[in-house]
Structures are given as C-alpha cells and as structure tokens.
Scaffold this motif. Structure first.
Motif, PDB file in Angstrom:
ATOM      1  N   GLN A 119      43.793   9.796  -3.085  1.00 50.85           N
ATOM      2  CA  GLN A 119      43.341   9.397  -1.750  1.00 50.85           C
ATOM      3  C   GLN A 119      44.000  10.249  -0.668  1.00 50.85           C
ATOM      4  OE1 GLN A 119      40.785   7.521  -1.335  1.00 50.85           O
ATOM      5  NE2 GLN A 119      40.686   7.003  -3.499  1.00 50.85           N
ATOM      6  N   VAL A 120      45.289  10.534  -0.853  1.00 51.54           N
ATOM      7  CA  VAL A 120      45.998  11.396   0.096  1.00 51.54           C
ATOM      8  C   VAL A 120      45.384  12.788   0.063  1.00 51.54           C
ATOM      9  CG1 VAL A 120      48.224  12.459   0.642  1.00 51.54           C
ATOM     10  CG2 VAL A 120      48.140  10.089  -0.097  1.00 51.54           C
ATOM     11  N   ALA A 174      40.059  14.811 -10.751  1.00 51.07           N
ATOM     12  CA  ALA A 174      40.691  13.702 -10.023  1.00 51.07           C
ATOM     13  C   ALA A 174      39.860  13.328  -8.791  1.00 51.07           C
ATOM     14  CB  ALA A 174      42.114  14.084  -9.608  1.00 51.07           C
ATOM     15  N   PHE A 175      39.316  14.337  -8.096  1.00 47.60           N
ATOM     16  CA  PHE A 175      38.501  14.067  -6.911  1.00 47.60           C
ATOM     17  C   PHE A 175      37.205  13.362  -7.272  1.00 47.60           C
ATOM     18  CE2 PHE A 175      39.514  16.293  -2.789  1.00 47.60           C
ATOM     19  CZ  PHE A 175      40.874  16.359  -3.024  1.00 47.60           C
ATOM     20  N   LEU A 176      36.585  13.770  -8.363  1.00 45.72           N
ATOM     21  CA  LEU A 176      35.256  13.259  -8.698  1.00 45.72           C
ATOM     22  C   LEU A 176      35.268  11.912  -9.405  1.00 45.72           C
ATOM     23  CD1 LEU A 176      33.446  16.534  -9.775  1.00 45.72           C
ATOM     24  CD2 LEU A 176      33.322  15.337  -7.586  1.00 45.72           C
ATOM     25  N   ALA A 177      36.435  11.437  -9.788  1.00 41.59           N
ATOM     26  CA  ALA A 177      36.525  10.143 -10.466  1.00 41.59           C
ATOM     27  C   ALA A 177      36.320   9.033  -9.433  1.00 41.59           C
ATOM     28  CB  ALA A 177      37.874  10.001 -11.156  1.00 41.59           C
ATOM     29  N   ALA A 178      35.070   8.743  -9.120  1.00 40.28           N
ATOM     30  CA  ALA A 178      34.735   7.736  -8.117  1.00 40.28           C
ATOM     31  C   ALA A 178      34.314   6.456  -8.822  1.00 40.28           C
ATOM     32  CB  ALA A 178      33.617   8.243  -7.220  1.00 40.28           C
ATOM     33  N   SER A 179      35.179   5.465  -8.786  1.00 38.36           N
ATOM     34  CA  SER A 179      34.883   4.209  -9.471  1.00 38.36           C
ATOM     35  C   SER A 179      34.262   3.168  -8.548  1.00 38.36           C
ATOM     36  CB  SER A 179      36.161   3.652 -10.102  1.00 38.36           C
ATOM     37  OG  SER A 179      37.143   3.479  -9.101  1.00 38.36           O
ATOM     38  N   THR A 180      34.342   3.389  -7.251  1.00 46.36           N
ATOM     39  CA  THR A 180      33.770   2.440  -6.292  1.00 46.36           C
ATOM     40  C   THR A 180      32.805   3.155  -5.353  1.00 46.36           C
ATOM     41  OG1 THR A 180      35.479   2.751  -4.608  1.00 46.36           O
ATOM     42  CG2 THR A 180      35.920   1.106  -6.313  1.00 46.36           C
ATOM     43  N   TYR A 181      31.988   2.365  -4.703  1.00 45.03           N
ATOM     44  CA  TYR A 181      31.033   2.894  -3.736  1.00 45.03           C
ATOM     45  C   TYR A 181      31.769   3.601  -2.594  1.00 45.03           C
ATOM     46  CZ  TYR A 181      26.925   2.916  -0.709  1.00 45.03           C
ATOM     47  OH  TYR A 181      25.886   3.297   0.100  1.00 45.03           O
ATOM     48  N   LYS A 182      32.895   3.044  -2.163  1.00 40.38           N
ATOM     49  CA  LYS A 182      33.696   3.627  -1.088  1.00 40.38           C
ATOM     50  C   LYS A 182      34.221   5.008  -1.488  1.00 40.38           C
ATOM     51  CE  LYS A 182      37.921   2.627   1.450  1.00 40.38           C
ATOM     52  NZ  LYS A 182      39.059   1.719   1.559  1.00 40.38           N
ATOM     53  N   ASN A 183      34.706   5.143  -2.728  1.00 39.69           N
ATOM     54  CA  ASN A 183      35.190   6.432  -3.212  1.00 39.69           C
ATOM     55  C   ASN A 183      34.053   7.442  -3.303  1.00 39.69           C
ATOM     56  OD1 ASN A 183      37.814   5.575  -3.433  1.00 39.69           O
ATOM     57  ND2 ASN A 183      37.681   5.112  -5.604  1.00 39.69           N
ATOM     58  N   ALA A 229      33.348   8.674   0.151  1.00 36.16           N
ATOM     59  CA  ALA A 229      34.423   9.592   0.558  1.00 36.16           C
ATOM     60  C   ALA A 229      34.230  10.953  -0.093  1.00 36.16           C
ATOM     61  CB  ALA A 229      35.788   9.006   0.189  1.00 36.16           C
ATOM     62  N   ASN A 230      33.856  10.967  -1.380  1.00 35.82           N
ATOM     63  CA  ASN A 230      33.590  12.236  -2.070  1.00 35.82           C
ATOM     64  C   ASN A 230      32.444  12.988  -1.403  1.00 35.82           C
ATOM     65  OD1 ASN A 230      35.586  11.827  -3.923  1.00 35.82           O
ATOM     66  ND2 ASN A 230      34.225  11.274  -5.598  1.00 35.82           N
ATOM     67  N   MET A 231      31.374  12.280  -1.090  1.00 34.89           N
ATOM     68  CA  MET A 231      30.224  12.924  -0.451  1.00 34.89           C
ATOM     69  C   MET A 231      30.619  13.556   0.883  1.00 34.89           C
ATOM     70  SD  MET A 231      27.614  12.794  -2.404  1.00 34.89           S
ATOM     71  CE  MET A 231      26.277  13.174  -1.296  1.00 34.89           C
ATOM     72  N   LEU A 232      31.452  12.863   1.628  1.00 36.57           N
ATOM     73  CA  LEU A 232      31.889  13.364   2.927  1.00 36.57           C
ATOM     74  C   LEU A 232      32.813  14.574   2.772  1.00 36.57           C
ATOM     75  CD1 LEU A 232      31.929  12.902   6.029  1.00 36.57           C
ATOM     76  CD2 LEU A 232      33.967  11.505   5.649  1.00 36.57           C
ATOM     77  N   VAL A 233      33.854  14.428   1.936  1.00 26.99           N
ATOM     78  CA  VAL A 233      34.909  15.442   1.831  1.00 26.99           C
ATOM     79  C   VAL A 233      34.490  16.644   0.981  1.00 26.99           C
ATOM     80  CG1 VAL A 233      37.243  15.852   0.951  1.00 26.99           C
ATOM     81  CG2 VAL A 233      36.753  13.791   2.256  1.00 26.99           C
ATOM     82  N   ILE A 234      33.735  16.403  -0.082  1.00 27.36           N
ATOM     83  CA  ILE A 234      33.406  17.485  -1.009  1.00 27.36           C
ATOM     84  C   ILE A 234      32.081  18.150  -0.651  1.00 27.36           C
ATOM     85  CG2 ILE A 234      32.902  18.031  -3.420  1.00 27.36           C
ATOM     86  CD1 ILE A 234      34.762  15.705  -4.176  1.00 27.36           C
ATOM     87  N   ALA A 235      31.134  17.378  -0.140  1.00 25.70           N
ATOM     88  CA  ALA A 235      29.794  17.933   0.083  1.00 25.70           C
ATOM     89  C   ALA A 235      29.475  18.165   1.560  1.00 25.70           C
ATOM     90  CB  ALA A 235      28.754  17.007  -0.543  1.00 25.70           C
ATOM     91  N   LEU A 236      29.523  17.128   2.369  1.00 25.72           N
ATOM     92  CA  LEU A 236      28.994  17.205   3.728  1.00 25.72           C
ATOM     93  C   LEU A 236      29.814  18.108   4.658  1.00 25.72           C
ATOM     94  CD1 LEU A 236      26.671  16.101   5.408  1.00 25.72           C
ATOM     95  CD2 LEU A 236      28.174  14.276   6.156  1.00 25.72           C
ATOM     96  N   ILE A 237      31.110  17.836   4.795  1.00 30.74           N
ATOM     97  CA  ILE A 237      31.936  18.608   5.733  1.00 30.74           C
ATOM     98  C   ILE A 237      31.955  20.098   5.377  1.00 30.74           C
ATOM     99  CG2 ILE A 237      34.260  18.949   6.653  1.00 30.74           C
ATOM    100  CD1 ILE A 237      34.660  15.916   6.476  1.00 30.74           C
ATOM    101  N   PRO A 238      32.257  20.468   4.114  1.00 35.70           N
ATOM    102  CA  PRO A 238      32.276  21.904   3.810  1.00 35.70           C
ATOM    103  C   PRO A 238      30.901  22.573   3.942  1.00 35.70           C
ATOM    104  CG  PRO A 238      33.461  20.689   2.120  1.00 35.70           C
ATOM    105  CD  PRO A 238      32.754  19.682   2.983  1.00 35.70           C
ATOM    106  N   ALA A 239      29.844  21.893   3.520  1.00 36.48           N
ATOM    107  CA  ALA A 239      28.512  22.507   3.577  1.00 36.48           C
ATOM    108  C   ALA A 239      28.091  22.784   5.017  1.00 36.48           C
ATOM    109  CB  ALA A 239      27.500  21.614   2.877  1.00 36.48           C
TER     110      ALA A 239
END
Length: 196
Positions: free
Chosen positions: A55-56, A149-158, A161-171
């Motif tokens: 998360q950090v 570690a980043f892609l291990a999303a077990s909840t909807y919230k995670n 967060a992955n979509m925002l941090v890994i996909a949306l902001i960088p793209a």
C-alpha cells in the motif's frame, strides 16, 4: 512564451526535475506521517516489496507518477501558453476510426510482443559477461516481484487503486508529457513534424 525552443526545452526539463522532486518528498512525508513508516522502511520496501508494504509502494508510485508525468506538463502548459487544455490538446474530440485502429494495433501486436519476451528470456551473455547477465536477471526478478505484489488485488478497493496507479495516471501522464509537451517543443524547435 517568447523564448527560443531550446530555452523552452530546458525549462521543460527543469519542470520535470522540480515536479518529481516535490512529489517524491510529498510521497515520503505522507508515507511517514499516515502509514507510520520510516525512511529506512520505505527504502527497504522499494527493494523488497511484499503484501505488508504494498500500500505504501502504491501510494509512492502514484506520487512519483503525478510528479513526473502530470504536474510538469500542466506547469509547462501554464507558463508557455496560459491555457492548459488547449496546449495539451484536451479539447480535441476522439475519432472513432483512430480508436478502433489503436485497439486493433494493440491486439495484433501482442504475438510480436510475446515473441520478443521469449527472445529476451533466452539471451545468454558470453562467459566474460556472466556477472552482468546475473545482475540483469536479478533486476528482472526483483521487478517481477514488485509487479506481482502490485497486481495482487484481493478487494475492489485494491483493484481500483491498481487501475489508478498502474494504468490511468501513467497512461494519461505519458501522453501529456511526451505528445502534449515534448513532441510539440521538438516540432517548434526543428520545424519538422516527422522528426518531432
């Protein structure tokens, strides 16, 4: 606004360094304050990601991406043009044929990408460069651990967060920075759209 293209390019590089530095410091300070972590723990997390510190790392990655890809183009657009949306071409409509072409290009390029990955995995250096090969493999393994570690999303919230941090902001940010800012500056500088 009236400076030479070279001076504008130097200003853009200054904005990159400034934005990254400011948002890296913000990320570190907020991580220490809100996540209760230490600077040493953050440095260790970057080298050894796991479920306990992911998360950090996601928060820091978001800060780094904003500082590198979102904030600098906005600052550059503001200073060089005054109208951010117009400078970054945010007011242009999406053309359906361009969107379909992009989707098809992505789909048809996947076999080539997988083939290049396979080639990369099977490259072996000469005996004299065995240490370099081991270093590269260790770095690749570390990067894969971070990705896992980043892609291990077990909840909807995670997942969000992955979509925002890994996909949306960088793209979006990379488009703002490279196509919206640097390509425009190179076109102005060299007067050649193909070179830009």
């Amino acid at each position: 606004k009236n400076s030479s293209p070279f001076v504008k390019f130097l200003f853009a590089l200054f904005c990159l360094v400034l934005g990254y530095t400011i948002f890296a410091l913000i990320g570190i300070i907020f991580s220490i304050t809100f996540f209760g972590t230490s600077f040493e723990s953050i440095a260790n997390s970057l080298n050894h990601p796991d479920a306990g510190n992911v998360q950090v790392l996601k928060f820091l990655q978001g800060c780094f991406s904003i500082g590198m890809f979102i904030f600098p183009p906005i600052m550059i657009a503001w200073f060089l043009h005054g109208k951010i949306g117009e400078y970054l071409k945010l007011n242009k409509k999406i053309q359906l044929n361009g969107l379909l072409l992009a989707i098809m290009l992505i789909l048809f390029s996947m076999p080539l990408i997988n083939f290049l990955v396979l080639i990369n995995q099977n490259i072996h250096f000469p005996e004299s460069l065995k240490g370099v090969e081991e270093l590269f493999k260790k770095m690749e393994s570390s990067a894969q651990n971070t990705t896992d570690a980043f892609l291990a999303a077990s909840t909807y919230k995670n997942y969000l967060a992955n979509m925002l941090v890994i996909a949306l902001i960088p793209a979006l940010g990379e488009e703002f920075l490279f196509r919206g800012t640097f390509q425009r500056l190179f076109h102005e500088w060299f007067k050649n759209i193909h070179f830009a």
